[in-house]
Design a protein around this motif. Structure first.
Motif, PDB file in Angstrom:
ATOM      1  N   ILE A  10      55.572  44.687 -30.254  1.00 55.74           N
ATOM      2  CA  ILE A  10      56.419  43.607 -30.745  1.00 55.74           C
ATOM      3  C   ILE A  10      57.230  44.115 -31.922  1.00 55.74           C
ATOM      4  O   ILE A  10      56.682  44.656 -32.879  1.00 55.74           O
ATOM      5  N   SER A  11      58.536  43.939 -31.835  1.00 55.01           N
ATOM      6  CA  SER A  11      59.447  44.269 -32.923  1.00 55.01           C
ATOM      7  C   SER A  11      60.115  42.973 -33.350  1.00 55.01           C
ATOM      8  O   SER A  11      60.737  42.284 -32.523  1.00 55.01           O
ATOM      9  N   CYS A  12      59.982  42.603 -34.608  1.00 55.39           N
ATOM     10  CA  CYS A  12      60.522  41.335 -35.094  1.00 55.39           C
ATOM     11  C   CYS A  12      60.828  41.460 -36.578  1.00 55.39           C
ATOM     12  O   CYS A  12      60.561  42.473 -37.198  1.00 55.39           O
ATOM     13  N   ASP A  13      61.382  40.381 -37.137  1.00 54.38           N
ATOM     14  CA  ASP A  13      61.624  40.395 -38.574  1.00 54.38           C
ATOM     15  C   ASP A  13      60.319  40.078 -39.308  1.00 54.38           C
ATOM     16  O   ASP A  13      59.315  39.710 -38.699  1.00 54.38           O
ATOM     17  N   ILE A  14      60.336  40.229 -40.611  1.00 53.26           N
ATOM     18  CA  ILE A  14      59.120  40.087 -41.416  1.00 53.26           C
ATOM     19  C   ILE A  14      58.504  38.685 -41.325  1.00 53.26           C
ATOM     20  O   ILE A  14      57.287  38.567 -41.147  1.00 53.26           O
ATOM     21  N   PRO A  15      59.293  37.592 -41.403  1.00 49.99           N
ATOM     22  CA  PRO A  15      58.662  36.262 -41.298  1.00 49.99           C
ATOM     23  C   PRO A  15      57.955  36.023 -39.957  1.00 49.99           C
ATOM     24  O   PRO A  15      56.871  35.441 -39.925  1.00 49.99           O
ATOM     25  N   MET A  16      58.545  36.501 -38.861  1.00 53.62           N
ATOM     26  CA  MET A  16      57.898  36.323 -37.553  1.00 53.62           C
ATOM     27  C   MET A  16      56.637  37.182 -37.463  1.00 53.62           C
ATOM     28  O   MET A  16      55.633  36.753 -36.883  1.00 53.62           O
ATOM     29  N   GLN A  46      47.330  42.788 -27.857  1.00 50.63           N
ATOM     30  CA  GLN A  46      46.765  42.758 -26.510  1.00 50.63           C
ATOM     31  C   GLN A  46      47.730  42.042 -25.569  1.00 50.63           C
ATOM     32  O   GLN A  46      48.382  41.068 -25.960  1.00 50.63           O
ATOM     33  N   PRO A  47      47.843  42.504 -24.328  1.00 52.86           N
ATOM     34  CA  PRO A  47      48.865  41.962 -23.420  1.00 52.86           C
ATOM     35  C   PRO A  47      48.641  40.508 -23.006  1.00 52.86           C
ATOM     36  O   PRO A  47      49.604  39.802 -22.705  1.00 52.86           O
ATOM     37  N   HIS A  48      47.418  40.015 -23.021  1.00 53.30           N
ATOM     38  CA  HIS A  48      47.170  38.654 -22.545  1.00 53.30           C
ATOM     39  C   HIS A  48      47.665  37.569 -23.502  1.00 53.30           C
ATOM     40  O   HIS A  48      47.689  36.393 -23.135  1.00 53.30           O
ATOM     41  N   VAL A  49      48.075  37.907 -24.708  1.00 51.99           N
ATOM     42  CA  VAL A  49      48.525  36.900 -25.668  1.00 51.99           C
ATOM     43  C   VAL A  49      50.047  36.806 -25.777  1.00 51.99           C
ATOM     44  O   VAL A  49      50.548  36.025 -26.577  1.00 51.99           O
ATOM     45  N   ARG A  54      54.893  33.921 -27.667  1.00 54.33           N
ATOM     46  CA  ARG A  54      56.244  33.418 -27.371  1.00 54.33           C
ATOM     47  C   ARG A  54      56.339  31.908 -27.551  1.00 54.33           C
ATOM     48  O   ARG A  54      57.294  31.406 -28.129  1.00 54.33           O
ATOM     49  N   SER A  55      55.331  31.173 -27.090  1.00 51.95           N
ATOM     50  CA  SER A  55      55.373  29.708 -27.227  1.00 51.95           C
ATOM     51  C   SER A  55      55.206  29.288 -28.685  1.00 51.95           C
ATOM     52  O   SER A  55      55.835  28.324 -29.128  1.00 51.95           O
ATOM     53  N   ALA A  56      54.381  29.991 -29.448  1.00 50.17           N
ATOM     54  CA  ALA A  56      54.209  29.666 -30.864  1.00 50.17           C
ATOM     55  C   ALA A  56      55.501  29.926 -31.637  1.00 50.17           C
ATOM     56  O   ALA A  56      55.889  29.132 -32.503  1.00 50.17           O
ATOM     57  N   ILE A  57      56.205  30.995 -31.312  1.00 49.48           N
ATOM     58  CA  ILE A  57      57.473  31.291 -31.969  1.00 49.48           C
ATOM     59  C   ILE A  57      58.523  30.257 -31.586  1.00 49.48           C
ATOM     60  O   ILE A  57      59.283  29.790 -32.444  1.00 49.48           O
ATOM     61  N   ALA A  58      58.557  29.866 -30.326  1.00 47.84           N
ATOM     62  CA  ALA A  58      59.517  28.846 -29.890  1.00 47.84           C
ATOM     63  C   ALA A  58      59.266  27.522 -30.607  1.00 47.84           C
ATOM     64  O   ALA A  58      60.208  26.862 -31.057  1.00 47.84           O
TER      65      ALA A  58
END
Length: 70
Positions: A10-16, A46-49, A54-58
């Protein structure tokens, strides 16, 4: 001998990244999903999460979106 672990990068910004780390910290120790924090903007999980993250970020984005009053 090489040990390989299947996971999702996962590559994202610091807050995410902090949101994901806090999600991981709120889980019981048997359900923690972060394999390794590479730096402040890159995680290996882990791949299962993947769908859960994605839903938590949305949902986080929906809660923090401005809606113009009518």
């Amino acid at each position: 001998m090489v040990n390989a672990i299947k996971g999702v990068f996962i590559s994202c910004d610091i807050p995410m990244a902090q949101l994901i780390v806090n999600m991981n910290n709120s889980m019981p120790s048997s359900q923690k999903f972060i394999i390794h924090v590479l730096d402040s903007t890159h995680l290996f999980v882990q791949p299962h999460v993947e769908k859960m993250i994605r839903s938590a970020i949305a949902e986080f984005r929906n809660q923090n979106s401005y809606e113009k009053p009518t």
